[in-house]
Design a protein around this motif. Sequence first.
Motif, PDB file in Angstrom:
ATOM      1  N   HIS A  56      40.673   9.945 -34.487  1.00 39.92           N
ATOM      2  CA  HIS A  56      41.780   9.780 -33.547  1.00 39.92           C
ATOM      3  C   HIS A  56      41.258   9.554 -32.110  1.00 39.92           C
ATOM      4  CE1 HIS A  56      45.791  10.187 -31.919  1.00 39.92           C
ATOM      5  NE2 HIS A  56      45.349  11.064 -31.037  1.00 39.92           N
ATOM      6  N   GLY A  57      41.683   8.422 -31.528  1.00 34.96           N
ATOM      7  CA  GLY A  57      41.292   8.095 -30.164  1.00 34.96           C
ATOM      8  C   GLY A  57      39.918   7.496 -30.025  1.00 34.96           C
ATOM      9  N   ILE A  58      39.235   7.236 -31.141  1.00 35.04           N
ATOM     10  CA  ILE A  58      37.865   6.686 -31.126  1.00 35.04           C
ATOM     11  C   ILE A  58      37.876   5.290 -31.739  1.00 35.04           C
ATOM     12  CG2 ILE A  58      35.514   6.979 -31.986  1.00 35.04           C
ATOM     13  CD1 ILE A  58      36.249   9.062 -29.928  1.00 35.04           C
ATOM     14  N   ASP A  59      37.161   4.373 -31.144  1.00 32.28           N
ATOM     15  CA  ASP A  59      36.997   3.043 -31.713  1.00 32.28           C
ATOM     16  C   ASP A  59      36.113   3.139 -32.956  1.00 32.28           C
ATOM     17  OD1 ASP A  59      36.451   0.442 -32.380  1.00 32.28           O
ATOM     18  OD2 ASP A  59      35.488  -0.081 -30.475  1.00 32.28           O
ATOM     19  N   PRO A  60      36.659   2.885 -34.156  1.00 36.50           N
ATOM     20  CA  PRO A  60      35.851   3.025 -35.375  1.00 36.50           C
ATOM     21  C   PRO A  60      34.665   2.077 -35.422  1.00 36.50           C
ATOM     22  CG  PRO A  60      37.944   1.950 -35.856  1.00 36.50           C
ATOM     23  CD  PRO A  60      38.029   2.456 -34.452  1.00 36.50           C
ATOM     24  N   GLY A  61      34.696   1.023 -34.612  1.00 37.82           N
ATOM     25  CA  GLY A  61      33.573   0.107 -34.560  1.00 37.82           C
ATOM     26  C   GLY A  61      32.331   0.733 -33.956  1.00 37.82           C
ATOM     27  N   LEU A  62      32.482   1.892 -33.305  1.00 38.21           N
ATOM     28  CA  LEU A  62      31.339   2.573 -32.706  1.00 38.21           C
ATOM     29  C   LEU A  62      30.652   3.535 -33.672  1.00 38.21           C
ATOM     30  CD1 LEU A  62      32.820   3.395 -29.171  1.00 38.21           C
ATOM     31  CD2 LEU A  62      31.266   1.519 -29.809  1.00 38.21           C
ATOM     32  N   VAL A  63      31.167   3.639 -34.891  1.00 34.73           N
ATOM     33  CA  VAL A  63      30.557   4.527 -35.892  1.00 34.73           C
ATOM     34  C   VAL A  63      29.367   3.821 -36.520  1.00 34.73           C
ATOM     35  CG1 VAL A  63      30.907   5.787 -38.043  1.00 34.73           C
ATOM     36  CG2 VAL A  63      32.723   5.712 -36.322  1.00 34.73           C
ATOM     37  N   ALA A  64      28.187   4.395 -36.342  1.00 35.73           N
ATOM     38  CA  ALA A  64      26.953   3.742 -36.774  1.00 35.73           C
ATOM     39  C   ALA A  64      26.432   4.242 -38.118  1.00 35.73           C
ATOM     40  CB  ALA A  64      25.871   3.949 -35.714  1.00 35.73           C
TER      41      ALA A  64
END
Length: 342
Positions: A56-64
């Motif tokens: 929630h509130g996080i850009d999922p594209g930043l999950v590495a």
Amino acid sequence: MYVLGLDVGGTSSRALLIDADGRRAGYGVAGGGNPAAHGNAVAVANIGLALRQALHGIDPGLVAGAVIGMAGAGALDRLVFDPMWASAGLRVRPRLTGDLGIAFAAGTAEPRGTVLIAGTGAIAARIEDGEPVLIADGLGWLLGDQGSGFWLGRQAARAAAHALSRGEAGGTLTRLVVDALLEDEPLPRGGGPGGTAAEARIDELGGRAAEATEEMRAPAIKLVVRAQSRPPLELARLAPLVSRAAAEGDPVALEIASTAARLLCETVAEVRPAGEASPIVLAGSVLTGEGPVGPAVRERLGTATVLAGDGAGAAAWLAGREAFGWDPATAARLHARIVSGD
């Protein structure tokens, strides 16, 4: 950048999002996500709910990176799971692993040692390089799971049934089991000095022993029917009653708890060489919650034991090691913070 850790069990699914410094950025909790217990559709829906809460509130594209720990991970239907994962906006492919390695990592940053899990079921494993190489028990409620929550609950129900079948009111444990399974069912009345309740009832009935026996066994039969009308694993819900009764000094409960501790330590001995000095991680509600079994196991096993922390934190820590390339010193330093929930 962030990494995700998911700890998926039969009771709950937990997801943790952390950054490269090990700081928590999101956390989610939902219902059980084990497909063997709930079916693929329900399992994936619950995993997805925990996942969305954590993101929630996080850009999922930043999950590495992402690690998912689950018993029987291979049972997860990727045709159902993969679209859910993609719909959350995640592009990284998660690594699926079993719950043994996750439970071990929840207790220590060391790469080798032993893990003992006792919740509804029970299993032990020798861990090398973070992965199980030798496993004992984990054979299910019918053939194994010695000392588990189910085992404790079954022993409690069995003790109560035996007491009632003899026409005895029993002690604290029997009363607790009767309250849990039979609610308002009256317990047998006590006999006179030196006599049993059955003998007292025979006297009341004018010596009609057969009638008295059938009447005295009625609560036991009702308890058996009630227990066996439910899914077997529901007996695990009686496990806390053993702890309650043991705390009040009930000798039957104390004996059940002592036997459970012995059986769990015997399971550990199947995978752990004598004289081994590496850590023993204890996980699961029977070992980490309140009650006499955990302390008895720790006393038997010695000072090498450590209690597991947050499984989702352990999965996130493993994902962080892989995605962020933490050096050993950094990984060890961050471990305690991530798995402790700080």
